[in-house]
Design an enzyme around this catalytic site. Structure first.
Site, PDB file in Angstrom:
ATOM      1  N   HIS A 175       0.815  -1.216   0.000  1.00 15.86           N
ATOM      2  CA  HIS A 175       0.000   0.000   0.000  1.00 15.86           C
ATOM      3  C   HIS A 175       0.851   1.269   0.000  1.00 15.86           C
ATOM      4  O   HIS A 175       0.661   2.114  -0.873  1.00 15.86           O
ATOM      5  CB  HIS A 175      -1.076   0.024   1.085  1.00 15.86           C
ATOM      6  CG  HIS A 175      -1.872   1.270   0.935  1.00 15.86           C
ATOM      7  ND1 HIS A 175      -2.782   1.438  -0.084  1.00 15.86           N
ATOM      8  CD2 HIS A 175      -1.794   2.463   1.553  1.00 15.86           C
ATOM      9  CE1 HIS A 175      -3.252   2.674  -0.049  1.00 15.86           C
ATOM     10  NE2 HIS A 175      -2.662   3.308   0.940  1.00 15.86           N
ATOM     11  N   TYR A 202       1.769   5.137  -2.575  1.00 15.60           N
ATOM     12  CA  TYR A 202       2.043   6.542  -2.236  1.00 15.60           C
ATOM     13  C   TYR A 202       3.469   6.929  -2.602  1.00 15.60           C
ATOM     14  O   TYR A 202       3.751   8.110  -2.800  1.00 15.60           O
ATOM     15  CB  TYR A 202       1.731   6.825  -0.771  1.00 15.60           C
ATOM     16  CG  TYR A 202       0.259   6.667  -0.495  1.00 15.60           C
ATOM     17  CD1 TYR A 202      -0.668   7.375  -1.255  1.00 15.60           C
ATOM     18  CD2 TYR A 202      -0.214   5.781   0.450  1.00 15.60           C
ATOM     19  CE1 TYR A 202      -2.016   7.209  -1.060  1.00 15.60           C
ATOM     20  CE2 TYR A 202      -1.569   5.610   0.653  1.00 15.60           C
ATOM     21  CZ  TYR A 202      -2.470   6.323  -0.103  1.00 15.60           C
ATOM     22  OH  TYR A 202      -3.807   6.154   0.080  1.00 15.60           O
ATOM     23  N   HIS A 227      -9.325   0.651 -11.157  1.00 15.87           N
ATOM     24  CA  HIS A 227      -8.887   1.600 -10.107  1.00 15.87           C
ATOM     25  C   HIS A 227      -7.408   1.927 -10.246  1.00 15.87           C
ATOM     26  O   HIS A 227      -7.001   3.081 -10.254  1.00 15.87           O
ATOM     27  CB  HIS A 227      -9.185   1.011  -8.728  1.00 15.87           C
ATOM     28  CG  HIS A 227      -8.466   1.691  -7.595  1.00 15.87           C
ATOM     29  ND1 HIS A 227      -8.759   2.982  -7.198  1.00 15.87           N
ATOM     30  CD2 HIS A 227      -7.459   1.274  -6.781  1.00 15.87           C
ATOM     31  CE1 HIS A 227      -7.968   3.315  -6.183  1.00 15.87           C
ATOM     32  NE2 HIS A 227      -7.169   2.302  -5.915  1.00 15.87           N
ATOM     33  N   HIS A 249      -5.495   1.608 -12.764  1.00 17.27           N
ATOM     34  CA  HIS A 249      -5.096   2.299 -13.994  1.00 17.27           C
ATOM     35  C   HIS A 249      -5.426   3.785 -13.937  1.00 17.27           C
ATOM     36  O   HIS A 249      -4.719   4.597 -14.523  1.00 17.27           O
ATOM     37  CB  HIS A 249      -5.686   1.614 -15.220  1.00 17.27           C
ATOM     38  CG  HIS A 249      -4.859   0.436 -15.655  1.00 17.27           C
ATOM     39  ND1 HIS A 249      -5.058  -0.833 -15.178  1.00 17.27           N
ATOM     40  CD2 HIS A 249      -3.788   0.347 -16.480  1.00 17.27           C
ATOM     41  CE1 HIS A 249      -4.153  -1.655 -15.697  1.00 17.27           C
ATOM     42  NE2 HIS A 249      -3.363  -0.963 -16.494  1.00 17.27           N
ATOM     43  N   ARG A 293     -10.380 -10.295 -12.329  1.00 14.53           N
ATOM     44  CA  ARG A 293      -9.108  -9.785 -12.827  1.00 14.53           C
ATOM     45  C   ARG A 293      -8.131 -10.959 -12.909  1.00 14.53           C
ATOM     46  O   ARG A 293      -8.435 -12.054 -12.446  1.00 14.53           O
ATOM     47  CB  ARG A 293      -8.561  -8.690 -11.903  1.00 14.53           C
ATOM     48  CG  ARG A 293      -8.182  -9.188 -10.524  1.00 14.53           C
ATOM     49  CD  ARG A 293      -7.728  -8.069  -9.584  1.00 14.53           C
ATOM     50  NE  ARG A 293      -6.354  -7.679  -9.839  1.00 14.53           N
ATOM     51  CZ  ARG A 293      -5.561  -7.100  -8.921  1.00 14.53           C
ATOM     52  NH1 ARG A 293      -6.005  -6.846  -7.698  1.00 14.53           N
ATOM     53  NH2 ARG A 293      -4.327  -6.766  -9.216  1.00 14.53           N
ATOM     54  N   ARG A 294      -6.949 -10.707 -13.463  1.00 14.05           N
ATOM     55  CA  ARG A 294      -5.875 -11.707 -13.536  1.00 14.05           C
ATOM     56  C   ARG A 294      -6.340 -13.011 -14.174  1.00 14.05           C
ATOM     57  O   ARG A 294      -6.076 -14.100 -13.672  1.00 14.05           O
ATOM     58  CB  ARG A 294      -5.335 -12.017 -12.147  1.00 14.05           C
ATOM     59  CG  ARG A 294      -4.761 -10.836 -11.456  1.00 14.05           C
ATOM     60  CD  ARG A 294      -4.316 -11.221 -10.080  1.00 14.05           C
ATOM     61  NE  ARG A 294      -3.120 -10.489  -9.721  1.00 14.05           N
ATOM     62  CZ  ARG A 294      -2.831 -10.071  -8.502  1.00 14.05           C
ATOM     63  NH1 ARG A 294      -3.650 -10.325  -7.524  1.00 14.05           N
ATOM     64  NH2 ARG A 294      -1.737  -9.422  -8.274  1.00 14.05           N
TER      65      ARG A 294
HETATM   66 FE1  HAS Z   1      -5.686   2.050  -4.333  1.00 13.04          FE
HETATM   67  C1  HAS Z   1      -5.960  -1.372  -4.713  1.00 13.04           C
HETATM   68  C2  HAS Z   1      -7.750   1.952  -1.625  1.00 13.04           C
HETATM   69  C3  HAS Z   1      -5.224   5.457  -3.845  1.00 13.04           C
HETATM   70  C4  HAS Z   1      -3.031   2.015  -6.528  1.00 13.04           C
HETATM   71  N1  HAS Z   1      -4.702   0.613  -5.424  1.00 13.04           N
HETATM   72  C5  HAS Z   1      -4.976  -0.732  -5.460  1.00 13.04           C
HETATM   73  C6  HAS Z   1      -4.072  -1.396  -6.344  1.00 13.04           C
HETATM   74  C7  HAS Z   1      -3.212  -0.441  -6.821  1.00 13.04           C
HETATM   75  C8  HAS Z   1      -3.626   0.817  -6.242  1.00 13.04           C
HETATM   76  C9  HAS Z   1      -2.036  -0.664  -7.744  1.00 13.04           C
HETATM   77  O1  HAS Z   1      -8.874  -0.165   0.265  1.00 13.04           O
HETATM   78  C10 HAS Z   1      -4.126  -2.896  -6.711  1.00 13.04           C
HETATM   79  C11 HAS Z   1      -3.170  -3.733  -5.978  1.00 13.04           C
HETATM   80  C12 HAS Z   1      -3.290  -5.160  -6.467  1.00 13.04           C
HETATM   81  O2  HAS Z   1      -2.654  -5.494  -7.492  1.00 13.04           O
HETATM   82  O3  HAS Z   1      -4.042  -5.928  -5.880  1.00 13.04           O
HETATM   83  N2  HAS Z   1      -6.397   3.440  -3.020  1.00 13.04           N
HETATM   84  C13 HAS Z   1      -7.245   3.188  -1.996  1.00 13.04           C
HETATM   85  C14 HAS Z   1      -7.564   4.434  -1.298  1.00 13.04           C
HETATM   86  C15 HAS Z   1      -6.858   5.430  -1.941  1.00 13.04           C
HETATM   87  C16 HAS Z   1      -6.113   4.792  -3.003  1.00 13.04           C
HETATM   88  C17 HAS Z   1      -8.466   4.601  -0.119  1.00 13.04           C
HETATM   89  N3  HAS Z   1      -4.401   3.466  -5.061  1.00 13.04           N
HETATM   90  C18 HAS Z   1      -4.389   4.799  -4.728  1.00 13.04           C
HETATM   91  C19 HAS Z   1      -3.324   5.468  -5.440  1.00 13.04           C
HETATM   92  C20 HAS Z   1      -2.694   4.488  -6.200  1.00 13.04           C
HETATM   93  C21 HAS Z   1      -3.386   3.245  -5.951  1.00 13.04           C
HETATM   94  C22 HAS Z   1      -3.010   6.935  -5.320  1.00 13.04           C
HETATM   95  C23 HAS Z   1      -1.538   4.590  -7.119  1.00 13.04           C
HETATM   96  C24 HAS Z   1      -0.835   5.647  -7.353  1.00 13.04           C
HETATM   97  N4  HAS Z   1      -6.679   0.592  -3.388  1.00 13.04           N
HETATM   98  C25 HAS Z   1      -7.430   0.744  -2.259  1.00 13.04           C
HETATM   99  C26 HAS Z   1      -7.902  -0.575  -1.797  1.00 13.04           C
HETATM  100  C27 HAS Z   1      -7.383  -1.522  -2.670  1.00 13.04           C
HETATM  101  C28 HAS Z   1      -6.628  -0.769  -3.652  1.00 13.04           C
HETATM  102  C29 HAS Z   1      -8.736  -0.888  -0.640  1.00 13.04           C
HETATM  103  C30 HAS Z   1      -7.561  -3.057  -2.593  1.00 13.04           C
HETATM  104  C31 HAS Z   1      -8.791  -3.471  -3.225  1.00 13.04           C
HETATM  105  C32 HAS Z   1      -8.908  -4.968  -3.392  1.00 13.04           C
HETATM  106  O4  HAS Z   1     -10.002  -5.487  -3.116  1.00 13.04           O
HETATM  107  O5  HAS Z   1      -7.960  -5.652  -3.825  1.00 13.04           O
HETATM  108  C33 HAS Z   1      -6.821   6.904  -1.533  1.00 13.04           C
HETATM  109  O6  HAS Z   1      -5.505   7.292  -1.301  1.00 13.04           O
HETATM  110  C34 HAS Z   1      -7.456   7.799  -2.538  1.00 13.04           C
HETATM  111  C35 HAS Z   1      -7.529   9.242  -2.038  1.00 13.04           C
HETATM  112  C36 HAS Z   1      -7.722  10.213  -3.168  1.00 13.04           C
HETATM  113  C37 HAS Z   1      -8.614  11.193  -3.201  1.00 13.04           C
HETATM  114  C38 HAS Z   1      -8.694  12.090  -4.413  1.00 13.04           C
HETATM  115  C39 HAS Z   1      -8.240  13.514  -4.162  1.00 13.04           C
HETATM  116  C40 HAS Z   1      -8.202  14.286  -5.449  1.00 13.04           C
HETATM  117  C41 HAS Z   1      -7.212  15.088  -5.845  1.00 13.04           C
HETATM  118  C42 HAS Z   1      -7.296  15.746  -7.207  1.00 13.04           C
HETATM  119  C43 HAS Z   1      -7.740  17.175  -7.101  1.00 13.04           C
HETATM  120  C44 HAS Z   1      -8.147  17.729  -8.417  1.00 13.04           C
HETATM  121  C45 HAS Z   1      -7.909  19.004  -8.793  1.00 13.04           C
HETATM  122  C46 HAS Z   1      -8.413  19.487 -10.079  1.00 13.04           C
HETATM  123  C47 HAS Z   1      -7.173  19.960  -7.968  1.00 13.04           C
HETATM  124  C48 HAS Z   1      -9.551  11.464  -2.090  1.00 13.04           C
HETATM  125  C49 HAS Z   1      -6.015  15.357  -5.009  1.00 13.04           C
HETATM  126  C50 HAS Z   1      -9.700  20.174  -9.743  1.00 13.04           C
HETATM  127  C51 HAS Z   1     -10.134  21.120 -10.756  1.00 13.04           C
HETATM  128  C52 HAS Z   1     -11.398  21.404 -10.943  1.00 13.04           C
HETATM  129  C53 HAS Z   1     -11.757  22.416 -11.908  1.00 13.04           C
HETATM  130  C54 HAS Z   1     -12.494  20.689 -10.212  1.00 13.04           C
HETATM  131 CU    CU Z   2      -3.836   0.081  -0.750  1.00  8.68          CU
END
Ligand code: HAS
Ligand code: CU
Length: 558
Positions: free
Chosen positions: A231, A235, A382, A384, A447-448
């Site tokens: 995990h 980050y 997710h 990707h 998947r996989r």
């Molecule tokens: Fe994830 C599975 C939960 C973030 C990557 N994640 C994965 C896997 C990968 C991955 C590679 O809880 C698969 C692993 C495998 O092969 O099995 N993930 C989360 C959560 C977050 C999260 C809670 N993941 C990421 C990030 C990754 C990534 C970042 C890569 C870089 N993930 C999971 C969970 C799994 C999981 C479970 C396992 C699921 C399972 O069943 O296997 C959080 O960190 C996300 C928080 C993000 C936000 C978004 C904030 C938005 C921002 C953009 C602002 C936009 C602007 C533009 C400024 C709350 C900062 C605005 C402009 C306007 C005009 C509106």
């Molecule tokens: Cu994770």
């Protein structure tokens, strides 16, 4: 003559020649891994969606392993380390410490040798274990030794970064460190703490078992060590993108850094909360009691907070920049953003995609909802739109100015426009592919898995149209990847030489901003709290697993 030319040009160069070599070596290796990864990715996707049949001597899972390892593990690590060195050189006095450079080179070569060993085993089909290399599937010991070398090499890179930072702080007592350097150190602190998990798994479980020194492996324990690392690994990919969003984007859009303290606090929260949460990848596994899963789910929800802080800080930065240029009304600032500058546009597309990506993460992390999506293509969708969209679009943006800056060339209007086309194509391809993956995942497609119609079962027939979109998306993405590499080759070798120092955009903090609290720079405090959280979240379940989980002999599933 040659020499004088080189000396003269190195005076004007934005980087010292030793640093340039080091950073370019990392970036060059990263781009080669990117090429291998996207080719394997395309072919694997076309097989999986039923578009093509592979020759009998290449396996789907072999390609999938090559795709995941080259892109998720190798491309990212080399690119990130190169990028962090570049920002450190820029913000800590214009030059990296020569002693740290030595360490950095040793780290680089260890990672290169490790990568080559790993890739060789994948090519010979002796390591078809996917990028998570789950036991009890067993790869050749050489694959695991290669992985260990990559990890240890990356530790040396971390040490090189700490050496530069430490040196700067000794020379500037009482000052708070430049934001970029602070964030680079935080990223590497996170990396060093989390890689301990995978190092334990590889050194004490996988290597002895693959050498035949032990007959069985404790599978549950190995997965736990993996996800303790896996995990925070995500980050480790994200934080360098955040560095760019916080520190460099303000300069590119003609604004100021919103706050000097908030980004530091954000990164500290990532160190604290991103590590004791690995169980959210193991919610569906037996052998961990629901109390410990629930605790880690709560911590996962806490690690969402720094991303939300980032989102609000960025929108504020955009608005303030726009208003300083005379924007009126609620959304007038939006029109003042540099919509023709690839350094911004590619990044902004990544930010936009990160909004649904983050929401998907929260779905995954919700204990009950994960039962619907776990091990389906929803998860593939997710990751990707996180790593392969939000992060990589940012890395494209960085590469477009960093490569010419290191090569003392210009980011010409031609390269900028090609970059704009490329990042838009990537975004469209990724949206087509990932949306289809999310939907078909909810409809139950695992998947996989290689291509199968499940004996034309009606449940699987509804997946067909989404497979079509996944295939089309992957072709579009490949096209974009090729354009990216062509553009990089142009910027590396052919773009016209720059006449003056090439812009390395580093934002400034607004004058009215107070100095960050000194406690944010007391690393021992934060590392101490992190270790305490890890001990609370992991000790009892790990002891339990070590005592009770049964062992498994190796399995060759391919
Ligand atoms: Fe994830 C599975 C939960 C973030 C990557 N994640 C994965 C896997 C990968 C991955 C590679 O809880 C698969 C692993 C495998 O092969 O099995 N993930 C989360 C959560 C977050 C999260 C809670 N993941 C990421 C990030 C990754 C990534 C970042 C890569 C870089 N993930 C999971 C969970 C799994 C999981 C479970 C396992 C699921 C399972 O069943 O296997 C959080 O960190 C996300 C928080 C993000 C936000 C978004 C904030 C938005 C921002 C953009 C602002 C936009 C602007 C533009 C400024 C709350 C900062 C605005 C402009 C306007 C005009 C509106
Ligand atoms: Cu994770």
């Amino acid at each position: 003559m040659e020499n004088t030319l080189r000396d003269r040009s190195s005076d004007q160069m934005s980087f010292h020649v030793q640093d340039r070599r080091l950073i370019l070596a990392h970036l060059g290796f990263a781009f080669i891994a990117f090429l291998i990864g996207v080719v394997a990715g395309l072919v694997q996707a076309l097989q999986r969606t039923g578009f093509i049949t592979l020759p009998s001597n290449i396996g789907y899972y072999q390609l999938l392993t090559a795709h995941g390892v080259s892109l998720a593990l190798i491309f990212t690590t080399f690119f990130i380390i190169g990028y962090l060195y570049s920002g450190l050189a820029k913000t800590l006095g214009g030059k990296l410490l020569p002693s740290a450079n030595m360490v950095a080179w040793i780290g680089f070569y260890m990672m290169v040798i490790g990568t080559l060993l790993g890739l060789m085993m994948i090519i010979t089909n002796d390591a078809t274990v996917l990028y998570t290399f789950y036991a009890p599937m067993q790869a050749s010991p050489i694959f695991y030794i290669g992985l260990a070398l990559v990890v240890v090499g990356s530790w040396l890179s971390g040490i090189a970064i700490f050496m530069n930072y430490h040196h700067w702080r000794k020379k500037h007592p009482g000052e708070s460190s430049p934001l970029f350097a602070y964030m680079a150190v935080a990223t590497m602190v996170l990396w060093l703490i989390c890689t301990v998990g995978v190092a334990i798994e590889v050194l004490f479980q996988l290597i002895p078992w693959s050498l035949g020194w032990t007959d069985k492996i404790n599978v549950e324990l190995s997965r736990t060590f993996f996800w303790y690392f896996g995990h925070p690994l995500v980050y480790f990919w994200l934080l360098p993108a955040y560095i760019y969003w916080y520190v460099q984007i303000p300069k590119i859009i003609g604004g100021k850094i919103f706050s000097n303290s908030l980004p530091r606090l954000t990164f500290i929260l990532f160190i604290l909360y991103s590590i004791p949460v690995g169980f959210h990848h193991q919610l569906m596994e037996p052998g961990v009691s629901s109390f410990w899963k629930f605790l880690q789910v709560v911590l996962t929800m806490l690690v969402v907070i720094p991303s939300l802080m980032t989102a609000f800080a960025l929108i504020a930065t955009f608005e303030l920049a726009g208003r300083s240029k005379g924007a009126k009304g609620l959304f007038g600032w939006f029109t003042k953003l540099p919509w023709k500058d690839v350094r911004f546009v590619s990044t902004f597309l990544g930010m936009l995609i990160f909004i649904p990506a983050g929401a998907g993460g929260v779905v995954n992390a919700s204990f009950q909802l994960d039962q619907v999506v776990h091990n389906t293509l929803f998860i593939t969708g997710h990751f990707h739109i996180t790593i392969a969209a939000a992060v990589i679009l940012t890395f494209f943006a960085i590469a477009y100015w960093l490569v010419p800056s290191l090569r003392n060339r210009q980011l010409t209007p031609f390269a900028n426009n090609l970059g704009l086309i490329q990042c838009w194509i990537w975004t469209i391809g990724m949206l087509i592919m990932s949306t289809a993956m999310h939907i078909v995942g909810v409809l139950g497609e695992p998947r996989r898995t290689s291509y199968t119609t499940y004996n034309n079962h009606p449940a699987a027939e509804v997946w067909e149209p989404y497979r079509l979109f996944t295939g089309i998306g992957s072709i579009i993405l490949f096209l974009s990847a090729v354009l990216f590499l062509i553009n990089i080759v142009y910027l590396w070798f052919f773009a016209p030489k720059a006449e003056s120092e090439v812009d390395f955009p580093i934002g400034e903090v607004g004058e009215e901003q107070p100095k960050p609290p000194a406690i944010l720079e007391r690393w021992s405090v934060w590392i101490g709290i992190t270790i305490a959280l890890v001990i609370i979240a992991y000790t009892i379940p790990v002891i339990h697993m070590a005592q009770h989980a049964p062992g498994s002999p190796p399995i060759r599933s391919w």
